[in-house]
Design an enzyme around this catalytic site. Sequence first.
Site, PDB file in Angstrom:
ATOM      1  N   HIS A  97       0.814  -1.213   0.000  1.00 26.44           N
ATOM      2  CA  HIS A  97       0.000   0.000   0.000  1.00 26.44           C
ATOM      3  C   HIS A  97       0.849   1.266   0.000  1.00 26.44           C
ATOM      4  O   HIS A  97       0.377   2.341  -0.330  1.00 26.44           O
ATOM      5  CB  HIS A  97      -0.918   0.032   1.220  1.00 26.44           C
ATOM      6  N   HIS A 124       5.677   7.263   5.937  1.00 23.53           N
ATOM      7  CA  HIS A 124       5.412   6.633   4.642  1.00 23.53           C
ATOM      8  C   HIS A 124       4.961   7.688   3.653  1.00 23.53           C
ATOM      9  O   HIS A 124       4.776   8.860   4.025  1.00 23.53           O
ATOM     10  CB  HIS A 124       4.361   5.530   4.813  1.00 23.53           C
ATOM     11  N   HIS A 126       2.671   9.031   0.064  1.00 26.56           N
ATOM     12  CA  HIS A 126       1.547   8.942  -0.868  1.00 26.56           C
ATOM     13  C   HIS A 126       1.867   9.769  -2.113  1.00 26.56           C
ATOM     14  O   HIS A 126       2.426  10.868  -2.013  1.00 26.56           O
ATOM     15  CB  HIS A 126       0.264   9.507  -0.249  1.00 26.56           C
ATOM     16  N   HIS A 143       3.646  11.091   5.555  1.00 30.17           N
ATOM     17  CA  HIS A 143       2.935  11.014   6.836  1.00 30.17           C
ATOM     18  C   HIS A 143       3.855  10.440   7.905  1.00 30.17           C
ATOM     19  O   HIS A 143       4.314   9.307   7.779  1.00 30.17           O
ATOM     20  CB  HIS A 143       1.686  10.139   6.704  1.00 30.17           C
TER      21      HIS A 143
HETATM   22 ZN   LIG Z   1      -0.648   8.003   5.048  1.00 37.29          ZN
END
Ligand SMILES: [Zn+2]
Length: 323
Positions: A97, A124, A126, A143
Amino acid sequence: MKLSITRRSLVLVIAVITLGLIVSPLQAEVGDPEWDHSQHGEDWGSIEDADGNFPYATCDAGQSQSPININKVKRVRLDEIQFNYHPTELTIVNNSHTIEVEYESEPASTITVGGETYTLRQFHFHTKSEHTRNGRHTPVEMHLVHENDAGELAVVGVQIKRSHRTNQAFEPIWDRLPEEEGPAETFEGVFINAQDLLPKARIVGDDDDDDDDDHRADYADIATQDAQTFDDDDDDDDDDKRRLHRPYYTYDGSLTTPACNEGVTWYLLKDFNTMSRAQINELRAIESTHNNYRLTHPLNDRTVHLYELHRDNDDDGDDGDED
Ligand SMILES: [Zn+2]
């Protein structure tokens, strides 16, 4: 934000289940159904598990979901976020993910804000950004996920814009980005400090009057500044009242991945960090981080607060009320 099942958290999950306690939102539960970012989260609430339940129903039904679009803010006098980050040996995982760096420094890396101290567990990425400002994404959002002793989460969001320059601080990670899903890998002797991944702090005087041109914010590289040398107390009368300042938006939100648990305090830094087009493309080329963003959700009855000592002239989200 994203969660991964590391061996450590699996052990925790098993221990917690054995004890019959509630699982922390930082640990995925074994047996939860698969999900992905193909519809940017719009389908998660209707994913059914083997028992006919909807374990991610909060993703649809929740009224305090993240991310959000930031277009109206209320300026308030809040606390500075005190970052107390320390180096950690690089442990990185592609969990299908996202690309996530597990954080376990000695001593612990923490933020303190609003009288609460939270420990950094992982960060992590995005692509594109999950939060938007006046409807606009940045190419990347990082984040930094923190947890306090009560298991409550605070996430520091850093939006990353494109620059013509390589951001060297990310290179130890970017040199080792795992392209395929797999277990966490630790790189012995490679140390990173999350402090270096934050946007540059501003240096401000003790006077936070928006109209005072003598104390316009300027910028400093946090990596070259010792935060302890700056006086942080408005009431004492030391000569040097300059201090580091990181303006931020804050609101009550949720995890941005299933199960979309609410009760997460968000701190989205107002200032952007940057990386090069090549660095952005490296992240986007990995399936786990290719368009792994959730669509924004309604603010509902929440308020986004902005803490900033001096007013910028820039255009992002500053049309809110004066406090
Ligand atoms: Zn996140």
